[in-house]
Design a protein around this motif. Structure first.
Motif, PDB file in Angstrom:
ATOM      1  N   ASN A 156      -1.314  22.594  14.117  1.00  0.00           N
ATOM      2  CA  ASN A 156      -2.494  21.747  13.957  1.00  0.00           C
ATOM      3  C   ASN A 156      -3.448  22.292  12.896  1.00  0.00           C
ATOM      4  N   ILE A 157      -3.470  23.616  12.759  1.00  0.00           N
ATOM      5  CA  ILE A 157      -4.299  24.258  11.737  1.00  0.00           C
ATOM      6  C   ILE A 157      -3.401  25.134  10.881  1.00  0.00           C
ATOM      7  N   TYR A 158      -3.475  24.955   9.578  1.00  0.00           N
ATOM      8  CA  TYR A 158      -2.672  25.760   8.661  1.00  0.00           C
ATOM      9  C   TYR A 158      -3.553  26.180   7.491  1.00  0.00           C
ATOM     10  N   LYS A 159      -3.719  27.502   7.335  1.00  0.00           N
ATOM     11  CA  LYS A 159      -4.562  28.056   6.271  1.00  0.00           C
ATOM     12  C   LYS A 159      -5.945  27.407   6.248  1.00  0.00           C
ATOM     13  N   ASN A 160      -6.539  27.340   7.436  1.00  0.00           N
ATOM     14  CA  ASN A 160      -7.896  26.787   7.632  1.00  0.00           C
ATOM     15  C   ASN A 160      -7.994  25.290   7.337  1.00  0.00           C
ATOM     16  N   SER A 161      -6.863  24.629   7.198  1.00  0.00           N
ATOM     17  CA  SER A 161      -6.855  23.178   7.007  1.00  0.00           C
ATOM     18  C   SER A 161      -6.315  22.536   8.272  1.00  0.00           C
ATOM     19  N   SER A 162      -7.105  21.636   8.854  1.00  0.00           N
ATOM     20  CA  SER A 162      -6.775  21.072  10.161  1.00  0.00           C
ATOM     21  C   SER A 162      -6.259  19.641  10.051  1.00  0.00           C
ATOM     22  N   VAL A 163      -5.387  19.300  10.983  1.00  0.00           N
ATOM     23  CA  VAL A 163      -4.967  17.906  11.143  1.00  0.00           C
ATOM     24  C   VAL A 163      -6.177  17.079  11.566  1.00  0.00           C
ATOM     25  N   ILE A 164      -6.241  15.835  11.136  1.00  0.00           N
ATOM     26  CA  ILE A 164      -7.344  14.953  11.523  1.00  0.00           C
ATOM     27  C   ILE A 164      -7.415  14.874  13.047  1.00  0.00           C
ATOM     28  N   ALA A 224      -8.547  12.853  15.263  1.00  0.00           N
ATOM     29  CA  ALA A 224      -8.180  11.617  15.966  1.00  0.00           C
ATOM     30  C   ALA A 224      -6.677  11.521  16.193  1.00  0.00           C
ATOM     31  N   PHE A 225      -5.906  12.155  15.332  1.00  0.00           N
ATOM     32  CA  PHE A 225      -4.455  12.123  15.463  1.00  0.00           C
ATOM     33  C   PHE A 225      -3.979  12.908  16.683  1.00  0.00           C
ATOM     34  N   LEU A 226      -4.825  13.782  17.195  1.00  0.00           N
ATOM     35  CA  LEU A 226      -4.432  14.673  18.293  1.00  0.00           C
ATOM     36  C   LEU A 226      -4.835  14.141  19.661  1.00  0.00           C
ATOM     37  N   LYS A 227      -5.521  12.992  19.715  1.00  0.00           N
ATOM     38  CA  LYS A 227      -6.106  12.535  20.972  1.00  0.00           C
ATOM     39  C   LYS A 227      -5.303  11.459  21.688  1.00  0.00           C
ATOM     40  N   GLY A 228      -4.221  10.990  21.085  1.00  0.00           N
ATOM     41  CA  GLY A 228      -3.309  10.089  21.786  1.00  0.00           C
ATOM     42  C   GLY A 228      -3.740   8.638  21.875  1.00  0.00           C
ATOM     43  N   ASN A 229      -4.832   8.265  21.226  1.00  0.00           N
ATOM     44  CA  ASN A 229      -5.270   6.865  21.229  1.00  0.00           C
ATOM     45  C   ASN A 229      -4.536   6.148  20.088  1.00  0.00           C
ATOM     46  N   HIS A 230      -3.411   5.542  20.406  1.00  0.00           N
ATOM     47  CA  HIS A 230      -2.537   5.003  19.369  1.00  0.00           C
ATOM     48  C   HIS A 230      -3.155   3.832  18.608  1.00  0.00           C
ATOM     49  N   THR A 239      -3.618   4.011  14.642  1.00  0.00           N
ATOM     50  CA  THR A 239      -3.073   2.971  13.760  1.00  0.00           C
ATOM     51  C   THR A 239      -4.151   2.419  12.836  1.00  0.00           C
ATOM     52  N   ALA A 240      -5.334   2.140  13.413  1.00  0.00           N
ATOM     53  CA  ALA A 240      -6.437   1.620  12.604  1.00  0.00           C
ATOM     54  C   ALA A 240      -6.872   2.630  11.550  1.00  0.00           C
ATOM     55  N   LEU A 241      -6.910   3.898  11.955  1.00  0.00           N
ATOM     56  CA  LEU A 241      -7.311   4.954  11.026  1.00  0.00           C
ATOM     57  C   LEU A 241      -6.284   5.108   9.906  1.00  0.00           C
ATOM     58  N   LYS A 242      -5.004   5.033  10.259  1.00  0.00           N
ATOM     59  CA  LYS A 242      -3.962   5.158   9.247  1.00  0.00           C
ATOM     60  C   LYS A 242      -4.010   3.995   8.259  1.00  0.00           C
ATOM     61  N   ASN A 243      -4.309   2.812   8.762  1.00  0.00           N
ATOM     62  CA  ASN A 243      -4.444   1.664   7.862  1.00  0.00           C
ATOM     63  C   ASN A 243      -5.573   1.877   6.863  1.00  0.00           C
ATOM     64  N   GLN A 244      -6.699   2.402   7.369  1.00  0.00           N
ATOM     65  CA  GLN A 244      -7.839   2.659   6.500  1.00  0.00           C
ATOM     66  C   GLN A 244      -7.516   3.754   5.487  1.00  0.00           C
ATOM     67  N   LEU A 296       0.826  -1.205   0.000  1.00  0.00           N
ATOM     68  CA  LEU A 296       0.000   0.000   0.000  1.00  0.00           C
ATOM     69  C   LEU A 296       0.860   1.255   0.000  1.00  0.00           C
ATOM     70  N   LEU A 297       0.254   2.373  -0.357  1.00  0.00           N
ATOM     71  CA  LEU A 297       0.908   3.660  -0.166  1.00  0.00           C
ATOM     72  C   LEU A 297       0.841   4.040   1.303  1.00  0.00           C
ATOM     73  N   GLU A 298       1.780   4.838   1.736  1.00  0.00           N
ATOM     74  CA  GLU A 298       1.798   5.288   3.128  1.00  0.00           C
ATOM     75  C   GLU A 298       0.633   6.233   3.387  1.00  0.00           C
ATOM     76  N   ALA A 299       0.056   6.134   4.580  1.00  0.00           N
ATOM     77  CA  ALA A 299      -1.058   7.004   4.957  1.00  0.00           C
ATOM     78  C   ALA A 299      -0.594   8.460   5.026  1.00  0.00           C
ATOM     79  N   PRO A 300      -1.511   9.420   4.868  1.00  0.00           N
ATOM     80  CA  PRO A 300      -1.156  10.840   4.991  1.00  0.00           C
ATOM     81  C   PRO A 300      -0.546  11.134   6.362  1.00  0.00           C
ATOM     82  N   SER A 301       0.418  12.041   6.389  1.00  0.00           N
ATOM     83  CA  SER A 301       1.089  12.420   7.629  1.00  0.00           C
ATOM     84  C   SER A 301       1.039  13.934   7.795  1.00  0.00           C
TER      85      SER A 301
END
Length: 231
Positions: free
Chosen positions: A182-190, A192-198, A202-207, A172-177
């Protein structure tokens, strides 16, 4: 790992290893790099290594003798000999892993219209292609292979665990990183990535890796889908 380049333009090859990761690998003796020029083995008074093609055709072709002599000068050190050609097998990450187990690899870098076919028949172990396009010479293609192979040599990467999550490792291709802010030009990081539930991350990155592969590389996704069907 010792890399040897048979090339008439060593200045196109050697500077690539003067910076960044491969420079550190070279300085740490994890890899070594040298170039052998077919010109040094040319019997022509002007050290020419090319000639017109027998039977006609546009352009010039590198002669067999200087290349073969250059390979012979390496002796047993030449190891596994690789050439690049549009006719070659598409180079893959699995090839890079496999080839990283060799002690010596020699790349033949063609120029002009390539080189005499007898070089491939007599001296080459594998032929690869890096894509359906034509370059002015084989040096760039050889450097691509060398870089990809080197990354799988123990100690070359600062964090070898990073290999486990990269594109193509699981087909597979690598998941977006993302990185800060956290917010840049009104575009936010996902979020779930900010909540520390690894586990959730991991499951989200796989999807996301599946989705990214399906969108950008449907050919790879189709292979994964077939494997899942068989299971």
């Amino acid at each position: 790992m010792n890399f040897h380049f048979v090339t008439i333009f060593p200045n196109l090859v050697l500077p690539y290893f003067e910076d960044s990761i491969l420079a550190r690998a070279r300085n740490s003796s994890l890899i070594s790099v040298d170039c052998v020029s077919p010109r040094d083995f040319s019997e022509h008074k002007h050290k020419k290594v090319d000639d017109y093609m027998i039977g006609g055709g546009s352009g010039l072709l590198m002669k067999a003798e200087p290349i073969m002599e250059a390979l012979s000068s390496l002796g047993e050190k030449k190891g596994h000999v690789i050439a690049l050609s549009p006719a070659g097998k598409p180079f893959s990450n699995n090839d890079a892993k496999r080839l990283s187990k060799h002690e010596n690899i020699t790349f033949i870098c063609g120029r002009y219209e390539g080189f005499d076919e007898r070089v491939s028949e007599l001296a080459v172990n594998e032929i690869f292609s890096i894509g359906d396009f034509v370059l002015t010479g084989g040096e760039l293609g050889a450097l691509c292979l060398c870089d990809a192979i080197s990354r799988h040599i123990a100690g070359v990467l600062g964090n070898e665990n990073s290999l486990d999550i990269e594109s193509f490792e699981a087909g597979l291709l690598e998941a977006p990183s993302f990185t800060k802010p956290n917010i840049y030009k009104n575009s936010s990081v996902i979020s779930a990535f900010l909540k520390g539930n690894h586990a959730k991350i991991t499951a989200l990155k796989n999807q996301m890796a599946l989705c990214k592969t399906r969108y950008f590389r449907p050919d790879l996704y189709a292979k994964i889908a077939k494997i899942k069907e068989k299971k």
